[in-house]
Enzyme design. Structure first.
Site, PDB file in Angstrom:
ATOM      1  N   ASP A   8     -10.780 -82.852  35.764  1.00 26.79           N
ATOM      2  CA  ASP A   8     -11.221 -84.089  35.113  1.00 26.79           C
ATOM      3  C   ASP A   8     -10.280 -84.356  33.929  1.00 26.79           C
ATOM      4  O   ASP A   8      -9.238 -83.707  33.793  1.00 26.79           O
ATOM      5  CB  ASP A   8     -12.697 -83.981  34.685  1.00 26.79           C
ATOM      6  CG  ASP A   8     -12.907 -83.041  33.490  1.00 26.79           C
ATOM      7  OD1 ASP A   8     -11.956 -82.328  33.101  1.00 26.79           O
ATOM      8  OD2 ASP A   8     -14.033 -83.027  32.952  1.00 26.79           O
ATOM      9  N   CYS A  66     -11.672 -78.186  33.930  1.00 23.62           N
ATOM     10  CA  CYS A  66     -12.278 -79.215  33.088  1.00 23.62           C
ATOM     11  C   CYS A  66     -12.009 -78.794  31.644  1.00 23.62           C
ATOM     12  O   CYS A  66     -11.164 -77.925  31.413  1.00 23.62           O
ATOM     13  CB  CYS A  66     -13.756 -79.415  33.407  1.00 23.62           C
ATOM     14  SG  CYS A  66     -14.816 -77.993  33.115  1.00 23.62           S
ATOM     15  N   GLY A  67     -12.695 -79.374  30.704  1.00 19.72           N
ATOM     16  CA  GLY A  67     -12.392 -79.059  29.309  1.00 19.72           C
ATOM     17  C   GLY A  67     -12.612 -77.590  28.988  1.00 19.72           C
ATOM     18  O   GLY A  67     -11.752 -76.910  28.434  1.00 19.72           O
ATOM     19  N   GLY A  69     -14.023 -75.421  31.512  1.00 21.58           N
ATOM     20  CA  GLY A  69     -14.093 -74.684  32.785  1.00 21.58           C
ATOM     21  C   GLY A  69     -15.521 -74.393  33.202  1.00 21.58           C
ATOM     22  O   GLY A  69     -15.771 -73.952  34.330  1.00 21.58           O
ATOM     23  N   GLY A  71     -18.309 -76.618  33.382  1.00 24.38           N
ATOM     24  CA  GLY A  71     -18.860 -77.609  34.319  1.00 24.38           C
ATOM     25  C   GLY A  71     -18.268 -77.453  35.703  1.00 24.38           C
ATOM     26  O   GLY A  71     -18.979 -77.521  36.712  1.00 24.38           O
TER      27      GLY A  71
HETATM   28  C1  RB5 Z   1     -15.727 -83.417  29.340  1.00 26.91           C
HETATM   29  O1  RB5 Z   1     -15.745 -83.957  28.090  1.00 26.91           O
HETATM   30  C2  RB5 Z   1     -16.147 -81.982  29.366  1.00 26.91           C
HETATM   31  O2  RB5 Z   1     -17.504 -81.901  29.140  1.00 26.91           O
HETATM   32  C3  RB5 Z   1     -15.738 -81.389  30.671  1.00 26.91           C
HETATM   33  O3  RB5 Z   1     -14.360 -81.512  30.833  1.00 26.91           O
HETATM   34  C4  RB5 Z   1     -16.035 -79.914  30.849  1.00 26.91           C
HETATM   35  O4  RB5 Z   1     -15.629 -79.190  29.738  1.00 26.91           O
HETATM   36  C5  RB5 Z   1     -17.389 -79.555  31.251  1.00 26.91           C
HETATM   37  O5  RB5 Z   1     -17.744 -78.374  31.339  1.00 26.91           O
END
Ligand code: RB5
Length: 147
Positions: A8, A66-67, A69, A71
Site C-alpha cells: 500500500d 505496508c507501513g 507490516g 495490517g
Molecule cells: C496506513 O497508513 C497504515 O496503517 C498501513 O500501511 C499499515 O501500516 C497497516 O498495518
C-alpha cells in the site's frame, strides 16, 4: 522461483527499491500494486490478491509491505494456505521458512530501510522448509484450522 510483491502507500517506496534490487539479481517478479502512490489506498486491495496467488500455487513466495507490516500480515493470514509473518530480523526471516513454511514475508515500509529489507528478503528467498516431522506435525495443527 516465482515471486510476488504488493504494497500500500506505506510500503510503496520500499516496494520500488525491492523490485529494482530483485530484478537486478535476475528474479522474475509479479507486482500486485499499488502502481502509483495514493495515500488513501487500502493494503487488503493489494495484499489479498497476492495472498490468493500464493494459495493457488501461482507463486512460490511473496513479499507484502505496508507501513508497519502488521495490517499486511493480518490480512494475508485470512487466506487459507498462506503463512505470513511480519519480519524484522534475519533469524526469523530464515527460520520462519525452515520451520514454519512461511510463504509470505511482511515488511514495514515505515520501520526498516532498504538495505535491511534486502537482507531479510534474501534470507527468506534462500531458505527452504525442512519438512522435519515435528514441524510438519505443528503445521498440520495450524492448517487443520482452515478446514
Ligand atoms: C496506513 O497508513 C497504515 O496503517 C498501513 O500501511 C499499515 O501500516 C497497516 O498495518
Amino acid at each position: 522461483m516465482k515471486i510476488g510483491i504488493a504494497a500500500d502507500h506505506g510500503g510503496f517506496a520500499l516496494k520500488a527499491e525491492i523490485i529494482k534490487w530483485l530484478t537486478s539479481q535476475g528474479h522474475e517478479l509479479k507486482d500486485f500494486g499499488a502502481y502509483s502512490l495514493n495515500e488513501g489506498d487500502d493494503y487488503p486491495d493489494f495484499v489479498i490478491p497476492l495472498a490468493k496467488a500464493i494459495a493457488a500455487n501461482e507463486l512460490t513466495k511473496g513479499i507484502a509491505i505496508c507501513g508497519s507490516g502488521v495490517g499486511a500480515s493480518i490480512a494475508a493470514n485470512k487466506v487459507a494456505g498462506v503463512r505470513a509473518a511480519l519480519i524484522n530480523d534475519g533469524f526469523s526471516a530464515r527460520q520462519g521458512v525452515e520451520d514454519d513454511a512461511m510463504n509470505l514475508l511482511c515488511l514495514g515500509g515505515r520501520v526498516i530501510g532498504a538495505s535491511m529489507a534486502e537482507e531479510l528478503v534474501q534470507l527468506f528467498l534462500k531458505a527452504n522448509y525442512s519438512g522435519a516431522e515435528r514441524h510438519a506435525r505443528r503445521l498440520k495443527k495450524v492448517s487443520d484450522l482452515e478446514k
